[in-house]
Design a protein around this motif. Structure first.
Motif, short mmCIF file in Angstrom:
data_model
loop_
_atom_site.label_atom_id
_atom_site.label_comp_id
_atom_site.label_asym_id
_atom_site.label_seq_id
_atom_site.Cartn_x
_atom_site.Cartn_y
_atom_site.Cartn_z
N ASP A 85 0.82 -1.15 0.17
CA ASP A 85 -0.06 0.05 -0.17
C ASP A 85 0.65 1.53 -0.04
OD1 ASP A 85 0.75 -0.38 1.99
OD2 ASP A 85 -1.49 0.00 3.81
N ASP A 86 2.37 1.14 -0.04
CA ASP A 86 3.04 2.66 -0.23
C ASP A 86 3.69 2.45 -1.08
OD1 ASP A 86 2.29 3.29 2.96
OD2 ASP A 86 4.38 1.63 3.74
N TYR A 87 3.70 0.88 -1.72
CA TYR A 87 3.74 1.21 -3.05
C TYR A 87 4.16 2.01 -4.20
CZ TYR A 87 5.40 -0.44 -7.76
OH TYR A 87 6.17 -0.17 -8.76
N TRP A 88 2.60 2.46 -3.62
CA TRP A 88 2.19 3.02 -4.97
C TRP A 88 2.17 4.55 -5.06
CZ3 TRP A 88 1.41 0.80 -9.25
CH2 TRP A 88 0.67 -1.06 -8.90
N TRP A 89 2.38 5.60 -3.82
CA TRP A 89 2.51 6.41 -3.62
C TRP A 89 3.95 6.46 -3.40
CZ3 TRP A 89 4.94 8.60 0.19
CH2 TRP A 89 5.51 7.58 1.71
N ARG A 91 5.89 5.03 -5.36
CA ARG A 91 6.34 5.57 -7.30
C ARG A 91 5.89 6.22 -7.70
NH1 ARG A 91 9.13 1.42 -10.08
NH2 ARG A 91 9.20 2.13 -12.22
N ARG A 92 5.07 6.81 -7.92
CA ARG A 92 4.70 8.35 -8.33
C ARG A 92 5.32 9.57 -8.30
NH1 ARG A 92 -0.96 7.01 -7.30
NH2 ARG A 92 -1.07 7.81 -5.08
N GLU A 95 8.83 8.10 -9.69
CA GLU A 95 9.34 8.14 -11.39
C GLU A 95 9.61 8.75 -12.44
OE1 GLU A 95 8.37 5.27 -14.58
OE2 GLU A 95 7.70 4.60 -12.39
#
Length: 142
Positions: A85-89, A91-92, A95
């Protein structure tokens, strides 16, 4: 109030779970750390074993299998273990830096490739199986 260097050092080590082994579970520990080095396959196991009381290999393997923890290219462009659940924010946020690094490292080799097509080919290659590091290169088009 001013904090002296020794106190700051102790607080930092405590926050990173480096003063004593903690009873917290791996998912909570990785979340607290935000990311844990995972460049080599044993790194996350050793990192958690040194921090967590009673840690066993399955404690991490099970979290990787159920995908609550993921190993991905993250901080500084290296492999890190992070909560899914931390990966997505995260990664943004990183990036743009990862894209610049990818371009610098592989720009010539991928100049004629559409990034979305490359990602789709990689997804197809990796879906449902695990490959060693050399194997993806053995499957590339000539």
């Amino acid at each position: 109030m001013r904090i002296d260097d020794r106190t700051l050092n102790r607080v930092t080590l405590e926050r990173q779970l480096l003063l004593r082994r903690s009873p917290m579970p791996p998912l909570e520990a990785v979340g607290r750390l935000v990311g844990s080095q995972a460049q080599a396959s044993n790194d996350p196991y050793l990192g958690l074993w040194t921090r967590l009381a009673g840690f066993a290999l399955a404690d991490l393997s099970d979290r990787l299998t159920d995908r609550s923890l993921v190993r991905a290219s993250m901080l500084r462009g290296t492999q890190h273990l992070v909560r899914a659940d931390d990966y997505w924010w995260l990664r943004r946020l990183i990036e743009p830096a990862l894209a610049r690094g990818r371009q610098a490292a592989f720009g010539r080799q991928t100049a004629d490739l559409d990034p979305a097509e490359l990602a789709a080919a990689a997804t197809e290659l990796l879906t449902g199986r695990t490959l060693t590091r050399p194997q993806p290169g053995q499957n590339r088009r000539s």
